[in-house]
Design an enzyme around this catalytic site. Structure first.
Site, PDB file in Angstrom:
ATOM      1  CG  ASN A   1      -2.304   0.411   0.862  1.00 38.23           C
ATOM      2  OD1 ASN A   1      -2.760   0.517  -0.324  1.00 38.23           O
ATOM      3  ND2 ASN A   1      -2.975   0.824   1.930  1.00 38.23           N
TER       4      ASN A   1
ATOM      5  CG  ASP B   1      -9.049   1.172  -1.882  1.00 36.48           C
ATOM      6  OD1 ASP B   1      -8.365   0.751  -0.934  1.00 36.48           O
ATOM      7  OD2 ASP B   1      -9.517   2.379  -1.749  1.00 36.48           O
TER       8      ASP B   1
ATOM      9  CD  GLU C   1      -3.786  -5.907   6.334  1.00 37.66           C
ATOM     10  OE1 GLU C   1      -2.804  -5.943   7.078  1.00 37.66           O
ATOM     11  OE2 GLU C   1      -4.600  -5.030   6.413  1.00 37.66           O
TER      12      GLU C   1
END
Length: 211
Positions: free
Chosen positions: A92, A101, A127
């Site tokens: 991320n 995303d 997650e």
């Protein structure tokens, strides 16, 4: 699905009066249907993860609770899995939140392609995802989880999976999730990108059977 039907009016009213009554009934039916659809939409939103469009933690908890209530009346094996994306924070941070995303959506699609009818999949938070295999042996649960792990790897990222398999043992829903989470921790600390399974015995002991 939307159904259609007929309303028959039997009375001594004139045709004009019958038409007025029918119009009023249709209006009431229309408002009732509209309210029911709004309620259903609100309920769906409350139980659905907005990003992945899968079920959310609240739905999974309610479903698991119902399954465990039925457990004493069944010898069916229950399998709860926790899936965690490996090194997601690094991914991320390096790729950006939009890409993070996107990968969660891709993971959801990959997992759902491997599910059987009756399996329940939900985003647990961040997650992490959870799975319930409704009709499965201990061995098949491991095989299915490993197929999911391999399917996700095609998305360009890996996952670790922990499984708790239970038969005729009373567990609270949060205890099942915690036990599966311990199996997940074992998968994480022993190299990641793998499946670790544990089985709950009749005496309440939990043993690790395979990884």
């Amino acid at each position: 699905p939307i159904s259609s039907g007929f309303v028959f009016l039997y009375s001594d009213h004139s045709l004009r009066e019958k038409m007025q009554i029918a119009t009023e009934l249709v209006g009431k039916f229309d408002r009732a249907f509209d309210n029911a659809m709004k309620h259903r939409t609100t309920l769906d939103l409350a139980l659905t993860d907005p990003l992945t469009k899968s079920y959310n933690r609240a739905y999974f908890a309610a479903y698991l609770n119902r399954e465990l209530i039925e457990m004493p009346m069944s010898d069916k094996i229950r399998n709860v899995c926790i899936i965690d994306v490996d090194d997601f924070k690094k991914y991320n941070d390096a790729q950006g939140h939009a890409e993070g995303d996107r990968i969660l959506i891709e993971i959801t699609r990959a997992v759902k392609l491997e599910l059987d009818a009756g399996d329940v999949f939900a985003r647990y938070g961040g997650e992490e995802f959870v799975l319930f295999f409704s009709e499965s042996t201990i061995e098949k649960a491991f095989e299915k989880a490993d197929k999911i792990r391999l399917a996700v790897s095609s998305c360009g990222i890996t996952v670790s999976i922990g499984i708790l398999s239970v038969i005729s043992v009373l567990f609270a829903p949060d205890e099942m999730v915690k036990a599966a989470d311990k199996a997940l921790y074992a998968a994480k600390t022993s190299g990641k990108n793998k499946v670790v399974q544990c089985v709950a015995k009749q005496d309440g002991d939990i043993s690790y059977v395979r990884d």
